[in-house]
Enzyme design. Structure first.
Site, mmCIF file in Angstrom:
data_model
loop_
_atom_site.group_PDB
_atom_site.id
_atom_site.type_symbol
_atom_site.label_atom_id
_atom_site.label_comp_id
_atom_site.label_asym_id
_atom_site.label_seq_id
_atom_site.Cartn_x
_atom_site.Cartn_y
_atom_site.Cartn_z
ATOM 1 N N HIS A 18 0.895 -1.087 0.057
ATOM 2 C CA HIS A 18 -0.155 0.208 -0.023
ATOM 3 C C HIS A 18 0.909 1.077 -0.025
ATOM 4 C CE1 HIS A 18 0.606 -1.000 4.361
ATOM 5 N NE2 HIS A 18 0.506 0.199 4.478
ATOM 6 N N HIS A 75 0.909 5.175 1.042
ATOM 7 C CA HIS A 75 0.287 6.378 1.944
ATOM 8 C C HIS A 75 0.179 7.672 1.076
ATOM 9 C CE1 HIS A 75 0.340 4.209 5.768
ATOM 10 N NE2 HIS A 75 1.424 3.265 5.072
#
Length: 134
Positions: free
Chosen positions: A98, A100
């Site tokens: 992922h 951010h």
């Protein structure tokens, strides 16, 4: 292996989505560093970015300008930071790739460790505000 992000992507766990396409989602971080902190996540499970093909990495990162622009418009943030951690020693808490996107505000400073817990209602309202920006 059980994965919280896979549960969010599949709808088995609540997520406050602001973007979705065939291969990616973006949803608000449940414990944001700043208002609008968002995670951009491939739907396919990879633990680390080194597990991905280079074209898939490029495709993931190509989503960031569009998503960040919507976040900045909705939150009126002054800037944003991007972070991507790989492995426990790098402080990757959820073992699913992922990225951010962390909005930054001139009057707040850029503290990386500060976290706030938002209510589900606050997250719903913010997700809608971001989705509604074109």
């Amino acid at each position: 292996m059980h994965c919280i992000f896979c549960d969010i992507i599949s709808g088995n766990r609540e997520g406050h989505f602001i973007y979705e396409d065939a291969d990616h989602v973006a949803f608000l971080d449940k414990y944001p560093i700043d208002k609008g902190h968002t995670l951009v996540v491939p739907k396919k499970h990879y633990e680390k970015i080194t597990d991905m093909e280079s074209g898939d990495v490029g495709n993931l990162f190509s989503k960031i300008p569009h998503i960040a622009s919507k976040i900045l418009a909705a939150t009126k943030a002054d800037a944003f930071s991007i972070a991507q951690n790989n492995g426990r020693a790098a402080k990757q808490i959820i073992p699913h790739v992922h990225v951010h996107i962390i909005p930054r505000y001139n009057d707040a400073g850029a503290i990386w460790t500060k976290r706030v817990i938002l209510s589900q209602d606050e997250l719903k309202v913010l997700a809608k505000q971001i989705r509604d920006h074109t």
